[in-house]
Design a protein around this motif. Structure first.
Motif, PDB file in Angstrom:
ATOM      1  N   ARG A  99       0.921  -1.313   0.077  1.00 18.81           N
ATOM      2  CA  ARG A  99      -0.078   0.028  -0.006  1.00 18.81           C
ATOM      3  C   ARG A  99       1.018   1.233  -0.090  1.00 18.81           C
ATOM      4  O   ARG A  99       0.581   2.194  -0.846  1.00 18.81           O
ATOM      5  N   LEU A 100       1.827   1.434   0.714  1.00 16.95           N
ATOM      6  CA  LEU A 100       2.636   2.579   0.883  1.00 16.95           C
ATOM      7  C   LEU A 100       3.881   2.707  -0.023  1.00 16.95           C
ATOM      8  O   LEU A 100       4.050   3.752  -0.506  1.00 16.95           O
ATOM      9  N   HIS A 101       4.448   1.452  -0.582  1.00 15.34           N
ATOM     10  CA  HIS A 101       5.801   1.770  -1.264  1.00 15.34           C
ATOM     11  C   HIS A 101       5.632   1.077  -2.788  1.00 15.34           C
ATOM     12  O   HIS A 101       6.351   1.480  -3.427  1.00 15.34           O
ATOM     13  N   VAL A 102       4.812  -0.066  -3.098  1.00 20.46           N
ATOM     14  CA  VAL A 102       4.898  -0.660  -4.182  1.00 20.46           C
ATOM     15  C   VAL A 102       3.624  -0.181  -5.137  1.00 20.46           C
ATOM     16  O   VAL A 102       3.853   0.297  -6.328  1.00 20.46           O
ATOM     17  N   LEU A 103       2.580  -0.315  -4.761  1.00 22.15           N
ATOM     18  CA  LEU A 103       1.304   0.071  -5.311  1.00 22.15           C
ATOM     19  C   LEU A 103       1.177   1.659  -5.830  1.00 22.15           C
ATOM     20  O   LEU A 103       0.712   1.813  -6.972  1.00 22.15           O
ATOM     21  N   PRO A 104       1.683   2.497  -5.259  1.00 21.04           N
ATOM     22  CA  PRO A 104       1.618   3.927  -5.644  1.00 21.04           C
ATOM     23  C   PRO A 104       2.131   3.795  -7.083  1.00 21.04           C
ATOM     24  O   PRO A 104       2.186   4.931  -8.080  1.00 21.04           O
ATOM     25  N   THR A 105       3.113   3.024  -7.364  1.00 22.58           N
ATOM     26  CA  THR A 105       3.916   3.248  -8.800  1.00 22.58           C
ATOM     27  C   THR A 105       3.561   2.308  -9.400  1.00 22.58           C
ATOM     28  O   THR A 105       3.214   2.516 -10.805  1.00 22.58           O
ATOM     29  N   PHE A 106       3.273   0.922  -9.274  1.00 16.72           N
ATOM     30  CA  PHE A 106       2.981  -0.078 -10.028  1.00 16.72           C
ATOM     31  C   PHE A 106       1.626  -0.451 -10.091  1.00 16.72           C
ATOM     32  O   PHE A 106       1.117  -1.346 -10.967  1.00 16.72           O
ATOM     33  N   GLY A 107       0.553  -0.085  -9.265  1.00 14.64           N
ATOM     34  CA  GLY A 107      -0.402  -0.642  -9.153  1.00 14.64           C
ATOM     35  C   GLY A 107      -1.488  -0.369 -10.238  1.00 14.64           C
ATOM     36  O   GLY A 107      -2.364  -1.425 -10.762  1.00 14.64           O
ATOM     37  N   THR A 108      -1.204   0.511 -11.116  1.00 12.37           N
ATOM     38  CA  THR A 108      -2.310   0.544 -12.223  1.00 12.37           C
ATOM     39  C   THR A 108      -1.742  -0.168 -13.601  1.00 12.37           C
ATOM     40  O   THR A 108      -2.510  -0.260 -14.501  1.00 12.37           O
ATOM     41  N   MET A 109      -0.451  -0.535 -13.388  1.00 15.29           N
ATOM     42  CA  MET A 109       0.187  -1.185 -14.441  1.00 15.29           C
ATOM     43  C   MET A 109      -0.107  -2.528 -14.797  1.00 15.29           C
ATOM     44  O   MET A 109      -0.780  -3.227 -13.876  1.00 15.29           O
ATOM     45  N   ASP A 110      -0.133  -3.231 -15.859  1.00  9.92           N
ATOM     46  CA  ASP A 110      -0.118  -4.908 -16.095  1.00  9.92           C
ATOM     47  C   ASP A 110       1.230  -5.127 -15.845  1.00  9.92           C
ATOM     48  O   ASP A 110       2.425  -4.703 -15.825  1.00  9.92           O
ATOM     49  N   LEU A 111       1.311  -6.654 -15.734  1.00  6.64           N
ATOM     50  CA  LEU A 111       2.537  -7.343 -15.198  1.00  6.64           C
ATOM     51  C   LEU A 111       3.425  -7.049 -16.312  1.00  6.64           C
ATOM     52  O   LEU A 111       4.668  -7.016 -15.912  1.00  6.64           O
ATOM     53  N   GLY A 118      12.232   0.584 -15.070  1.00  4.20           N
ATOM     54  CA  GLY A 118      11.204   1.006 -14.094  1.00  4.20           C
ATOM     55  C   GLY A 118      11.369   0.455 -12.697  1.00  4.20           C
ATOM     56  O   GLY A 118      11.168   1.466 -11.899  1.00  4.20           O
ATOM     57  N   VAL A 119      11.891  -0.690 -12.483  1.00  2.00           N
ATOM     58  CA  VAL A 119      12.262  -0.925 -11.121  1.00  2.00           C
ATOM     59  C   VAL A 119      13.103  -0.053 -10.639  1.00  2.00           C
ATOM     60  O   VAL A 119      13.240   0.215  -9.386  1.00  2.00           O
ATOM     61  N   ARG A 120      14.314  -0.049 -11.389  1.00  2.00           N
ATOM     62  CA  ARG A 120      15.619   0.823 -10.882  1.00  2.00           C
ATOM     63  C   ARG A 120      15.117   2.210 -10.446  1.00  2.00           C
ATOM     64  O   ARG A 120      15.553   2.301  -9.449  1.00  2.00           O
ATOM     65  N   THR A 121      14.522   2.577 -11.038  1.00  2.00           N
ATOM     66  CA  THR A 121      13.911   3.956 -10.882  1.00  2.00           C
ATOM     67  C   THR A 121      13.114   3.971  -9.774  1.00  2.00           C
ATOM     68  O   THR A 121      13.222   4.942  -9.021  1.00  2.00           O
ATOM     69  N   TRP A 122      12.248   3.339  -9.588  1.00  2.00           N
ATOM     70  CA  TRP A 122      11.212   3.106  -8.409  1.00  2.00           C
ATOM     71  C   TRP A 122      12.070   2.823  -7.301  1.00  2.00           C
ATOM     72  O   TRP A 122      11.864   3.524  -6.254  1.00  2.00           O
ATOM     73  N   ARG A 123      13.218   1.795  -7.200  1.00  2.00           N
ATOM     74  CA  ARG A 123      13.791   1.833  -5.891  1.00  2.00           C
ATOM     75  C   ARG A 123      14.745   2.969  -5.362  1.00  2.00           C
ATOM     76  O   ARG A 123      14.725   3.314  -4.532  1.00  2.00           O
ATOM     77  N   ALA A 124      15.462   3.614  -6.687  1.00  2.59           N
ATOM     78  CA  ALA A 124      15.921   4.821  -6.494  1.00  2.59           C
ATOM     79  C   ALA A 124      15.260   6.024  -5.605  1.00  2.59           C
ATOM     80  O   ALA A 124      15.492   6.617  -4.708  1.00  2.59           O
ATOM     81  N   GLU A 125      13.953   6.032  -6.127  1.00  2.20           N
ATOM     82  CA  GLU A 125      13.086   7.099  -5.536  1.00  2.20           C
ATOM     83  C   GLU A 125      12.377   6.819  -4.063  1.00  2.20           C
ATOM     84  O   GLU A 125      12.555   7.594  -3.300  1.00  2.20           O
ATOM     85  N   ARG A 126      12.480   5.334  -3.770  1.00  8.69           N
ATOM     86  CA  ARG A 126      12.155   5.033  -2.400  1.00  8.69           C
ATOM     87  C   ARG A 126      13.372   5.193  -1.378  1.00  8.69           C
ATOM     88  O   ARG A 126      12.910   5.612  -0.595  1.00  8.69           O
ATOM     89  N   LEU A 127      14.490   4.892  -2.111  1.00  3.22           N
ATOM     90  CA  LEU A 127      15.626   5.129  -1.081  1.00  3.22           C
ATOM     91  C   LEU A 127      15.872   6.475  -0.881  1.00  3.22           C
ATOM     92  O   LEU A 127      16.191   6.972   0.519  1.00  3.22           O
TER      93      LEU A 127
END
Length: 383
Positions: A99-111, A118-127
């Motif tokens: 809810r707090l860290h994963v779905l805000p970025t990937f929730g509306t996407m398809d697998l 995209g995963v690398r960018t998400w991780r950098a932003e979360r850090l």
């Protein structure tokens, strides 16, 4: 009679030139449907090469339906959690991380829309936004979900490919001295002091102590039997159930100096009745994390321990004392209810004083061996 023409072999695919000048490739999928390549090509050769590679994937059973990954990530992730059969605390943790860290970025996407960049960018932003430990946990969860999607043949390859991204590198936790443990027990008050001693010298987890009842405790021998845990969720609800792992079910033999502490607590503070809870509040209700937390913070400040010293850190003190008393790694694992050596080692500490003790022990051992080796030579010389 006219000879029958041989049946023409059905072609796998074909290419054609589009009005734009680019080339399109079409092929026959294993299910018999006619498919179009997801992209167009600059040359006819490029289109034919793509067809050749796709045919090879089909023949080797490596082909994945391009439409299979058109599954909403949020729906798949929540279903993934539902199907795990997780403990209440782990279930709550996973849903909170999503809810707090994963779905805000990937929730509306398809697998199939999740990509390594995209995963690398998400991780950098979360850090940049939260702690490294939380990011590592979130990344591990995302990777596990996408690995299942790979096994389900919904995507070709897991997009989570950052080496070491799921490894937590938490700083070493502090330990308390014996004097500080006694001071904490005095400061927190008579009703709760045994919890401090159980945490340090058990060493028992808070959720294990919450589930303790009179039948769990014996005075002869002085021991506590752990067979359940009652963690408190963020909603305030306690969930009684199994221990954290199979290794959590154990008998902890307590040091003799706790005899009067245990007996006094059973006589004065434990819930009445043969199956009464060991730790209850002044009004007889099971202790709550919020209420106990306030008492803990006041006691910690009174003793002068740092603000980040947690009740859970008492386990580090217990682990360290166990090994200093001669316990083996296996002894410490059994005592603390841990199933892996790595988990046990996290709680074992070797401070400067212990290192000096080790050096002194080596010194004494070497001196004794040298003296033993030199004795025959000295006796021979004296003779």
């Amino acid at each position: 009679m006219t000879a029958r023409k041989p049946q023409r072999r059905r072609e796998f695919g074909s290419v054609r030139r589009l009005p734009s000048g680019r080339w399109q490739a079409r092929y026959l999928a294993p299910d018999g449907s006619r498919r179009t390549a997801p992209e167009t090509f600059e040359t006819k050769t490029d289109a034919q090469t793509w067809l050749t590679l796709t045919q090879a994937d089909i023949e080797r059973k490596h082909w994945i339906d391009p439409d299979a990954g058109a599954v909403n990530f949020e729906a798949y992730a929540l279903k993934w959690v539902d199907e795990r059969g997780l403990s209440a605390t782990t279930d709550e943790l996973y849903r909170r991380l999503l809810r707090l860290h994963v779905l805000p970025t990937f929730g509306t996407m398809d697998l199939d829309e999740l990509t390594p960049p995209g995963v690398r960018t998400w991780r950098a932003e979360r850090l940049q936004a939260t702690g490294a430990t939380t990011v590592a946990k979130s990344y591990r969860l995302l990777k596990a979900i996408m690995e299942t999607a790979t096994d389900d043949e919904l995507i070709r390859r897991n997009p989570c490919r950052i080496k070491g991204a799921g490894t937590e590198k938490a700083k070493e936790r502090p330990t308390a001295t014996v004097e500080q443990v006694d001071a904490l027990a005095d400061a927190i008050g008579p009703r709760w002091r045994l919890m401090v001693y159980f945490g340090a010298y058990g060493p028992m987890r808070p959720e294990e102590q919450a589930a303790l009842r009179r039948p769990n405790v014996t005075l002869d021998p002085l021991a506590v039997k752990i067979w359940e845990a009652a963690p408190e969720l963020t909603t305030g609800r306690r969930v009684e159930g199994d221990t954290k792992s199979d290794a959590g079910e154990r008998t902890i033999y307590l040091p003799g100096f706790l005899y009067m502490e245990v007996k006094r607590h059973l006589d004065w503070f434990a819930e009445k009745g043969p199956d009464g809870l060991l730790f209850v509040g002044e009004k007889g209700a099971p202790f709550r994390r919020s209420t106990f937390g306030r008492k803990w913070r006041r006691a910690r400040a009174q003793v002068g321990l740092p603000g980040d010293f947690r009740f859970y850190d008492l386990r580090h003190t217990g682990h360290t004392l166990s090994t200093q008393a001669g316990a083996t790694l296996k002894d410490a694992m059994v005592r603390a209810g841990q199933s892996s050596e790595r988990a046990a080692l996290i709680y074992q500490h070797s401070d400067d004083a212990r290192q000096q003790e080790v050096a002194e022990g080596i010194d004494a051992r070497v001196r004794a061996l040298r003296q033993q080796a030199d004795t025959p030579h000295r006796v021979a010389r004296e003779a």
